[in-house]
Every structure is written in C-alpha cells, then in structure tokens.
Design a protein around this motif. Structure first.
Motif, short mmCIF file in Angstrom:
data_model
loop_
_atom_site.label_atom_id
_atom_site.label_comp_id
_atom_site.label_asym_id
_atom_site.label_seq_id
_atom_site.Cartn_x
_atom_site.Cartn_y
_atom_site.Cartn_z
N ALA A 1 0.84 -1.20 0.00
CA ALA A 1 0.00 0.00 0.00
C ALA A 1 0.88 1.25 0.00
O ALA A 1 2.04 1.20 0.42
CB ALA A 1 -0.90 0.00 1.22
N PRO A 2 0.32 2.38 -0.44
CA PRO A 2 1.11 3.62 -0.44
C PRO A 2 1.66 4.00 0.92
O PRO A 2 2.67 4.69 1.02
CB PRO A 2 0.11 4.68 -0.93
CG PRO A 2 -0.88 3.92 -1.74
CD PRO A 2 -0.99 2.57 -1.05
N TRP A 3 1.03 3.55 1.99
CA TRP A 3 1.48 3.89 3.34
C TRP A 3 2.47 2.85 3.88
O TRP A 3 2.86 2.89 5.04
CB TRP A 3 0.31 4.08 4.29
CG TRP A 3 -0.62 2.90 4.37
CD1 TRP A 3 -0.54 1.85 5.25
CD2 TRP A 3 -1.74 2.65 3.54
NE1 TRP A 3 -1.55 0.96 5.01
CE2 TRP A 3 -2.32 1.43 3.96
CE3 TRP A 3 -2.34 3.33 2.48
CZ2 TRP A 3 -3.43 0.88 3.35
CZ3 TRP A 3 -3.46 2.77 1.88
CH2 TRP A 3 -3.99 1.57 2.32
N GLY A 4 2.89 1.89 3.01
CA GLY A 4 3.98 0.99 3.35
C GLY A 4 3.61 -0.31 4.03
O GLY A 4 4.48 -0.97 4.59
N GLU A 5 2.35 -0.72 3.98
CA GLU A 5 1.93 -1.99 4.57
C GLU A 5 1.39 -2.90 3.48
O GLU A 5 0.79 -2.43 2.51
CB GLU A 5 0.83 -1.76 5.62
CG GLU A 5 1.31 -1.00 6.83
CD GLU A 5 0.20 -0.76 7.84
OE1 GLU A 5 0.50 -0.17 8.88
OE2 GLU A 5 -0.96 -1.14 7.60
N PRO A 6 1.57 -4.21 3.66
CA PRO A 6 1.00 -5.13 2.67
C PRO A 6 -0.53 -5.15 2.77
O PRO A 6 -1.10 -5.00 3.84
CB PRO A 6 1.60 -6.49 3.05
CG PRO A 6 2.08 -6.35 4.46
CD PRO A 6 2.32 -4.90 4.70
N ILE A 7 -1.14 -5.32 1.60
CA ILE A 7 -2.60 -5.35 1.51
C ILE A 7 -2.94 -6.12 0.23
O ILE A 7 -2.14 -6.16 -0.70
CB ILE A 7 -3.20 -3.92 1.49
CG1 ILE A 7 -4.72 -3.93 1.62
CG2 ILE A 7 -2.75 -3.16 0.25
CD1 ILE A 7 -5.32 -2.53 1.85
N LYS B 1 -4.90 -6.67 -3.32
CA LYS B 1 -5.36 -5.74 -4.35
C LYS B 1 -6.83 -5.40 -4.13
O LYS B 1 -7.24 -4.24 -4.30
CB LYS B 1 -5.15 -6.33 -5.74
CG LYS B 1 -3.70 -6.36 -6.17
CD LYS B 1 -3.53 -6.87 -7.59
CE LYS B 1 -2.08 -6.79 -8.03
NZ LYS B 1 -1.92 -7.16 -9.46
N GLY B 2 -7.63 -6.37 -3.74
CA GLY B 2 -9.04 -6.10 -3.44
C GLY B 2 -9.20 -5.17 -2.26
O GLY B 2 -10.04 -4.27 -2.26
N GLY B 3 -8.38 -5.36 -1.24
CA GLY B 3 -8.42 -4.47 -0.08
C GLY B 3 -8.03 -3.05 -0.44
O GLY B 3 -8.63 -2.09 0.02
N LEU B 4 -7.02 -2.91 -1.30
CA LEU B 4 -6.59 -1.58 -1.73
C LEU B 4 -7.68 -0.91 -2.57
O LEU B 4 -7.98 0.28 -2.39
CB LEU B 4 -5.28 -1.66 -2.51
CG LEU B 4 -4.66 -0.34 -2.94
CD1 LEU B 4 -4.34 0.54 -1.72
CD2 LEU B 4 -3.40 -0.58 -3.77
N ALA B 5 -8.29 -1.67 -3.47
CA ALA B 5 -9.38 -1.12 -4.29
C ALA B 5 -10.53 -0.65 -3.41
O ALA B 5 -11.07 0.45 -3.60
CB ALA B 5 -9.85 -2.17 -5.30
N ASN B 6 -10.90 -1.46 -2.43
CA ASN B 6 -11.96 -1.07 -1.51
C ASN B 6 -11.56 0.12 -0.65
O ASN B 6 -12.40 0.97 -0.32
CB ASN B 6 -12.38 -2.25 -0.62
CG ASN B 6 -13.38 -3.13 -1.29
OD1 ASN B 6 -14.35 -2.67 -1.87
ND2 ASN B 6 -13.15 -4.44 -1.23
#
Length: 166
Positions: free
Chosen positions: A123-129, A131-136
């Motif tokens: 994620a832009p804030w440096g944590e793993p996420i 792709k669906g979580g990032l889209a949401n």
C-alpha cells in the motif's frame, strides 16, 4: 440516484469499480454545491480545505491505479506530498485530476480477476494489503473525504442531500 451495479452476474472487480464511480459522482455533486470561498477555506485556520482533500483523493486514486497495474506509485515524503496537494489552486484542476485518476483506477480494478483481488501488494502507506483491499480502500477513502465535505456544508448552513440530484 442510480444504484452502483445492478447486474447479478457482475464479478467482484466490476462491483468495486462501479462503487468507485458512484462515489465519484456523489463526491462531485457535493463539491459542486460549495462556493469558491468554501472550497479553499481551512476551518479554524488549521483544517484542510475541500480543495486540498479533493487533490488528495485524485492523487491517491492515481497512485493506487499504478500499484494495481504493477507499476511504481509516485509517492514521496510528506512535505513533497503536502506541496503537491497545495499546488492545486482551482476546482477545475483538482476535479480534472480526480476524474482522470479515478477513471484510470476503475479501469485497473476492472482488469483484475477474482484471483488477482487476493494478491498482495504494498500500500502507499507501506503496509501489505490485497489488491481487493486496496481497491476497496480507495472507495472508502473517497467517501471519507466526501463525508468531510458534507460536514463542512452543514457548518455553512447547507443540510441538503445533494446526492439526490444524481
């Protein structure tokens, strides 16, 4: 107001992208009801202006679109980011960037299979996420700032539900 989706055969990516586009429409109709003074005002002298929030939403959506496509996201340090957001001085500039980057994000989301949605990214804030979580997160982020704009509208005496115009 049109309902996001409406097709029972729709896949997860289409549902998220449709929700993102619905949020964009809602955000923009609320923003339309702010005058130029309200758009740049920082409540209590320290709050963020709706123009600044709009620039952030647009930038964040563009950065996340790149991440979802496997590209490098244009993230810098906090001071560079703040300077970038402050560089937007008109409603038209911020909305144009938000429109373009949200369209890019919706396209990136639509390009993801259900399997892709579960893939891990940073994620832009440096944590793993996922792709669906990032889209949401992008959908929620846009609604978060739209809620702030709604609150600012009520502080200025406007308690209309502008979404009903859609």
């Amino acid at each position: 107001m049109a309902e996001a989706g409406g097709n029972e055969n729709m896949n997860s990516s289409e549902m998220i992208a449709g929700g993102l586009e619905q949020c964009l429409a809602m955000y923009k109709v609320d923003l339309k009801h702010m005058n130029d003074e309200q758009l740049v005002e920082k409540k209590m002298g320290v709050g963020r202006s709706p123009l600044n929030m709009t620039a952030e939403v647009g930038f964040f959506n563009g950065a996340c679109a790149k991440i979802l496509k496997g590209e490098e996201a244009p993230m810098g340090d906090e001071s560079a980011f703040a300077k970038l957001l402050d560089s937007f001085t008109t409603r038209e500039e911020a909305v144009a960037m938000m429109d373009a980057n949200t369209a890019e994000l919706a396209e990136a989301i639509r390009g993801l299979s259900d399997e892709d949605l579960g893939a891990q990214v940073m994620a832009p804030w440096g944590e793993p996420i996922t792709k669906g979580g990032l889209a949401n997160m992008c959908v929620g982020h846009m609604m978060y700032h739209d809620g702030q704009i709604n609150y600012i509208q009520t502080l200025n005496g406007d308690n209309a539900v502008h979404w009903m115009e859609l």
